[in-house]
Design a protein around this motif. Sequence first.
Motif, mmCIF file in Angstrom:
data_model
loop_
_atom_site.group_PDB
_atom_site.id
_atom_site.type_symbol
_atom_site.label_atom_id
_atom_site.label_comp_id
_atom_site.label_asym_id
_atom_site.label_seq_id
_atom_site.Cartn_x
_atom_site.Cartn_y
_atom_site.Cartn_z
ATOM 1 N N PRO A 239 10.809 -5.982 7.325
ATOM 2 C CA PRO A 239 11.136 -4.410 7.073
ATOM 3 C C PRO A 239 9.838 -3.699 7.088
ATOM 4 O O PRO A 239 8.668 -4.075 6.816
ATOM 5 C CB PRO A 239 10.999 -4.532 5.478
ATOM 6 C CG PRO A 239 11.738 -5.815 5.360
ATOM 7 C CD PRO A 239 10.935 -6.651 6.156
ATOM 8 N N PRO A 240 9.771 -2.386 7.829
ATOM 9 C CA PRO A 240 8.590 -1.462 8.057
ATOM 10 C C PRO A 240 7.973 -1.130 6.687
ATOM 11 O O PRO A 240 8.539 -1.309 5.773
ATOM 12 C CB PRO A 240 9.028 -0.215 8.730
ATOM 13 C CG PRO A 240 10.545 -0.760 9.327
ATOM 14 C CD PRO A 240 11.017 -1.694 8.394
ATOM 15 N N PRO A 241 6.646 -1.088 6.685
ATOM 16 C CA PRO A 241 5.923 -0.633 5.444
ATOM 17 C C PRO A 241 6.519 0.707 5.007
ATOM 18 O O PRO A 241 6.846 1.290 5.732
ATOM 19 C CB PRO A 241 4.518 -0.823 5.754
ATOM 20 C CG PRO A 241 4.503 -0.470 7.291
ATOM 21 C CD PRO A 241 5.662 -1.234 7.638
ATOM 22 N N GLY A 242 6.443 0.810 3.649
ATOM 23 C CA GLY A 242 6.716 2.274 3.074
ATOM 24 C C GLY A 242 5.890 3.388 3.503
ATOM 25 O O GLY A 242 4.484 2.886 4.154
ATOM 26 N N MET A 243 6.204 4.457 3.314
ATOM 27 C CA MET A 243 5.423 5.465 3.607
ATOM 28 C C MET A 243 3.855 5.369 2.816
ATOM 29 O O MET A 243 4.001 5.235 1.578
ATOM 30 C CB MET A 243 6.158 6.915 3.202
ATOM 31 C CG MET A 243 5.169 8.349 3.783
ATOM 32 S SD MET A 243 6.157 9.722 3.460
ATOM 33 C CE MET A 243 7.627 9.356 4.448
ATOM 34 N N GLU A 244 2.835 5.628 3.601
ATOM 35 C CA GLU A 244 1.685 5.918 2.968
ATOM 36 C C GLU A 244 1.578 6.843 1.951
ATOM 37 O O GLU A 244 1.993 7.870 2.069
ATOM 38 C CB GLU A 244 0.436 5.910 4.023
ATOM 39 C CG GLU A 244 0.425 4.741 5.120
ATOM 40 C CD GLU A 244 -0.783 5.449 6.048
ATOM 41 O OE1 GLU A 244 -1.059 6.345 6.437
ATOM 42 O OE2 GLU A 244 -1.252 4.339 6.592
ATOM 43 N N GLN A 245 0.619 6.498 0.927
ATOM 44 C CA GLN A 245 0.346 7.607 -0.071
ATOM 45 C C GLN A 245 -0.649 8.532 0.726
ATOM 46 O O GLN A 245 -1.538 8.363 1.562
ATOM 47 C CB GLN A 245 -0.279 7.087 -1.358
ATOM 48 C CG GLN A 245 0.601 6.164 -1.822
ATOM 49 C CD GLN A 245 1.738 6.957 -2.658
ATOM 50 O OE1 GLN A 245 1.397 7.796 -3.050
ATOM 51 N NE2 GLN A 245 2.922 6.183 -2.349
ATOM 52 N N PRO A 246 -0.613 9.876 0.195
ATOM 53 C CA PRO A 246 -1.624 10.955 0.843
ATOM 54 C C PRO A 246 -3.039 10.558 0.843
ATOM 55 O O PRO A 246 -3.551 10.653 1.796
ATOM 56 C CB PRO A 246 -1.155 11.917 0.106
ATOM 57 C CG PRO A 246 0.000 11.975 -0.614
ATOM 58 C CD PRO A 246 0.447 10.778 -0.973
ATOM 59 N N ALA A 247 -3.521 9.829 -0.309
ATOM 60 C CA ALA A 247 -4.841 9.722 -0.221
ATOM 61 C C ALA A 247 -5.214 8.482 0.626
ATOM 62 O O ALA A 247 -6.205 8.542 1.411
ATOM 63 C CB ALA A 247 -5.178 9.089 -1.773
ATOM 64 N N TRP B 134 -3.843 7.880 3.501
ATOM 65 C CA TRP B 134 -3.656 8.596 4.859
ATOM 66 C C TRP B 134 -4.990 9.492 5.038
ATOM 67 O O TRP B 134 -5.543 9.425 6.213
ATOM 68 C CB TRP B 134 -2.291 9.477 5.032
ATOM 69 C CG TRP B 134 -2.225 10.099 6.066
ATOM 70 C CD1 TRP B 134 -1.668 9.798 7.320
ATOM 71 C CD2 TRP B 134 -2.496 11.679 6.417
ATOM 72 N NE1 TRP B 134 -1.899 10.642 8.396
ATOM 73 C CE2 TRP B 134 -2.275 11.977 7.602
ATOM 74 C CE3 TRP B 134 -3.251 12.664 5.735
ATOM 75 C CZ2 TRP B 134 -2.796 13.204 8.283
ATOM 76 C CZ3 TRP B 134 -3.534 13.620 6.241
ATOM 77 C CH2 TRP B 134 -3.123 14.062 7.452
ATOM 78 N N ARG B 135 -5.290 10.205 4.106
ATOM 79 C CA ARG B 135 -6.663 10.911 4.360
ATOM 80 C C ARG B 135 -7.820 9.991 4.485
ATOM 81 O O ARG B 135 -8.705 10.179 5.179
ATOM 82 C CB ARG B 135 -6.706 11.926 3.125
ATOM 83 C CG ARG B 135 -5.843 13.169 3.005
ATOM 84 C CD ARG B 135 -6.427 14.111 2.035
ATOM 85 N NE ARG B 135 -6.740 13.618 0.663
ATOM 86 C CZ ARG B 135 -5.653 13.579 -0.181
ATOM 87 N NH1 ARG B 135 -4.589 14.086 0.203
ATOM 88 N NH2 ARG B 135 -6.020 13.159 -1.367
ATOM 89 N N ALA B 136 -7.863 9.115 3.792
ATOM 90 C CA ALA B 136 -8.921 8.188 3.919
ATOM 91 C C ALA B 136 -9.181 7.525 5.446
ATOM 92 O O ALA B 136 -10.068 7.269 5.818
ATOM 93 C CB ALA B 136 -8.799 6.745 2.976
ATOM 94 N N LEU B 137 -7.872 7.105 5.934
ATOM 95 C CA LEU B 137 -7.769 6.863 7.276
ATOM 96 C C LEU B 137 -8.204 8.098 8.317
ATOM 97 O O LEU B 137 -8.893 7.612 9.159
ATOM 98 C CB LEU B 137 -6.524 6.354 7.741
ATOM 99 C CG LEU B 137 -6.072 5.819 9.031
ATOM 100 C CD1 LEU B 137 -7.376 4.579 9.423
ATOM 101 C CD2 LEU B 137 -4.711 5.042 9.539
#
Length: 291
Positions: free
Chosen positions: A154-162, A164-167
Amino acid sequence: MSEASSSSRSGWEDPSVPAGRIEKLSDGWALAFDKQFDYPAAHIWDVLTNPRKVEQWMGSVTPDWELGKEYTVEMGGGSVSGTVLQLTPRSSLQITWDDELGEESVLEWQVLESDGGALLQFRSRTDTADFLAEGSAGWQGILLAFAAVAAGTPPPGMEQPAQWRALRDAYSKEFDVSPTMGFLEETPGDTTLVFERWYDAPAEDITAAVESSGGNLRLGEGADFSVEETDGVGKLRIRQRIDGGNPQDTAALMAAWHLALDSAAVRLLGETPHPNSHRLRALEALYSASA
């Protein structure tokens, strides 16, 4: 997970570490990812082009990829469209990618036989660095989902906003490209709008340009500005407390700030900005969706 599945995803597990690279070209910018798989090239090509599998890692494609034909991808509540420029079976796929802000880039995937498996090369080319850090973080998540589909997991779930911002921030720092989008910093009982932009200009010039652009859009009241200047690059940070909780009003404010900061960049080049209502509405829809 099998040994093959594990090795096909190695190096991508840490969501805060860039797996791709950003390159400055003579005529723009390129985002590049190279991913080795322990599966046959035919399998990777199937994951890349089979509509049922594409839907799992990116979104619903209508119609199927077809050379010279237009397409639409529905993904995450939004959509993009474009044209298939190149389609060489089991080898390469190249498309234009036109988002809802009117920005166009060219995407290319190549599938090469390599080390008993397949090497997937992904390139995204664009004229400007706008949304480049954000796009890099977004595509890394999409390609991680691709790897999961290739492995039959299964594909990973949606990243949390924090996360995504860190990346996004990691891409900005490693490849020296400015963040573009603003975000909301939320604590109990308090919400603060935050924007960070980098400009090749002295701090005092940046402050003047932002104040001028923000004033034209009736922004700035209650906002805190700070500019950290390093080696001729001014890193602007804006913080403004949000009163009330109307999401649409918040999205409209973020869109207005985004447009003001774009206009400031134009002013710093000695030119006159010409903001347009279409882009403002598109930005408002973007921030409303991201919220």
